[in-house]
Design an enzyme around this catalytic site. Sequence first.
Site: not given
Ligand code: 3PG
Length: 349
Positions: A37, A178, A306, A329
């Site tokens: 990232r 999930k 992820g 997400g």
């Molecule tokens: C992630 O890693 O999905 C984003 O950086 C958002 O993080 P969060 O789900 O803690 O808001």
Amino acid sequence: MRRPRSVETADVEGKRVLVRADLNVPLAAGEVADDTRIRAALPTLQWLLDHGAREVVVASHLGRPETADDRERLSIAPVANRLRSLLADDRVRLLENTRFEPGETSNESGFARELAEGMDIYVNDAFGSAHRAHCSTEGVAHLLPAYAGLLMLAELEHLGRLLGEVEHPFVIVAGGAKVDDKLAVLENLGGRADRVLIGGKMAEQMREHNPLSFPVELPVDVVAASAFAEDAEAHVATVDAVPAGWLGLDIGPATAEAFGAILREARTIFWNGPMGVFEWSRFAAGTRAVAEAVAAADAYSVVGGGDSVRAIQEFGLADRVSWVSTGGGASLELLEGRDLPGVAAIPEG
Ligand code: 3PG
Ligand code: MG
């Protein structure tokens, strides 16, 4: 899909620019464990420097700090060090973890005003956080002239392709744990796909009841294990022959072969979620087979989320797919057809 205006249309010469990046990276022993990232944020920062920005102030959250201990553990310092080693320029400065400010996640105007103070322009390049309406991702966009960064635009472009006209066969592969998070995405996208392949824990749930409005392909065999443990007793079984109380921790070889054959013929692929517990090598073969088939396909292929991103990276296949999304997400919410608040707050381009 709505396109936010690009940083490339901004006049940044001599300006002080606030950049929201998603530098929420995994840490191990206080060091950056994966800098994907951070690297993905560099093109926008470099663009701003090349175009004469006087100052580039970068903001990001890191983790989900709650306690006082978290404040130490989640200091942005290791990220700042890595960023400096990748981009050495005195005009660039990284602010401390935005979530150390209580107002950040509640999107209170006070912290947004603080962020905007003394800045001329706001650039949101944090695609991975665009589904969050926080001060640094949304609130501040109403206080400064706001633009989208290059990574943000690239993510919208690549993921947006899946929402438009695609080449067929269009194959979706979904897995992971999930399940509920993913059903809305599947419902939104799956009706447009030719085949929807389901593995992992999601398959177990779908076998009981498929809540979607179209049929899906489920595994015919699994690697059954006596317990959820790396060294559990395990063998391949057809799905109707899994011993009572045992768990399917990977798709079996017949399923891997069948899924692979479908994927290799695909022209468009979206993959989200592993086929099993790939972190344990005994249960990684199914996820690896899917990753290899996605990479081998002559297809427009997108990997998001992820765990599947980590899998394709660990198998060394990331450069053989069309797009690896930095958003988990956020990519799912976009594909559900939802507006992302961090994008919606930027004027249209
Ligand atoms: C992630 O890693 O999905 C984003 O950086 C958002 O993080 P969060 O789900 O803690 O808001
Ligand atoms: Mg390929």
